[in-house]
Design an enzyme around this catalytic site. Sequence first.
Site, PDB file in Angstrom:
ATOM      1  N   HIS A 164       0.825  -1.198   0.000  1.00 48.62           N
ATOM      2  CA  HIS A 164       0.000   0.000   0.000  1.00 48.62           C
ATOM      3  C   HIS A 164       0.863   1.254   0.000  1.00 48.62           C
ATOM      4  CE1 HIS A 164       0.923   0.719   4.246  1.00 48.62           C
ATOM      5  NE2 HIS A 164       0.432  -0.471   4.593  1.00 48.62           N
ATOM      6  N   CYS A 172       3.199  -4.683   6.628  1.00 51.63           N
ATOM      7  CA  CYS A 172       2.961  -4.585   5.188  1.00 51.63           C
ATOM      8  C   CYS A 172       4.200  -4.053   4.471  1.00 51.63           C
ATOM      9  CB  CYS A 172       1.776  -3.664   4.923  1.00 51.63           C
ATOM     10  SG  CYS A 172       0.229  -4.197   5.697  1.00 51.63           S
TER      11      CYS A 172
END
Length: 253
Positions: A164, A172
């Site tokens: 992202h 992430c």
Amino acid sequence: MTLIKYSIAAGAVAIIAALTFILLTRYDPTQPYFSSHSYWFAKTADLKDVKRSITPRLSTELAEKGMNLNDPVFLRIFKEEAALEVWKQQGSQYQLFKTYEICSYSGKLGPKLKEGDKQAPEGFYRVSSNQLNPHSVNHLAFNIGFPNSYDRANNRTGSFLMVHGNCLSAGCYAMTDAHMEEIYLLVETAQKGGQRSVPTHIFPFRMTETNMIKHASSEWVPFWENLQEGYSWFEESRTPPRISVSNKSYTFN
């Protein structure tokens, strides 16, 4: 007056509880919480505006390499080098289109083992259209598909592991917003062009023999040797292998 005091106290308790939850579950001292790209300043992208502003330039860059926006894509991520590669299919093989710098990832070299360990995954994943999130607060995102069948076979747990924007990671792989806009558009457009899912291979480092020797003291060498098989397959053939899981290990054909 007493009711007002109770209401104020209850509100203060709720705010403190929320801040405590964020600090316990999301805070990582290595991450840029107070930069302009941070959890506190996260924002959702306007995908229509992104497509309008980026598509012409991206199409031109691809055309200069004999590539098309609708062609299938393949992603590779390397932790130690903080790099995300986008490959485009040309004929029966894939060619490198662009390498993007990873802005931030949390944890260290080695796989994700359990929910909440703030460790970014390593392994072989696939991204289908239902894993895309154009409404992400982190300026576009897609779920890599953790846990996959290998992770489940080895009792590894976790959820919502993404690539992202917003340059902030709690497990992430975070990109700058500008880079994420390009990557997201490349993945989404390839899927709309007919690619059912995008193979996404995540490695601790470029798995050369030199790097394997460099990290020979790690407890994860057996796991990395298994990953190296898939890495070497692509290096030799320029085609992502078909991947399955047998006896708690990845197999390739």
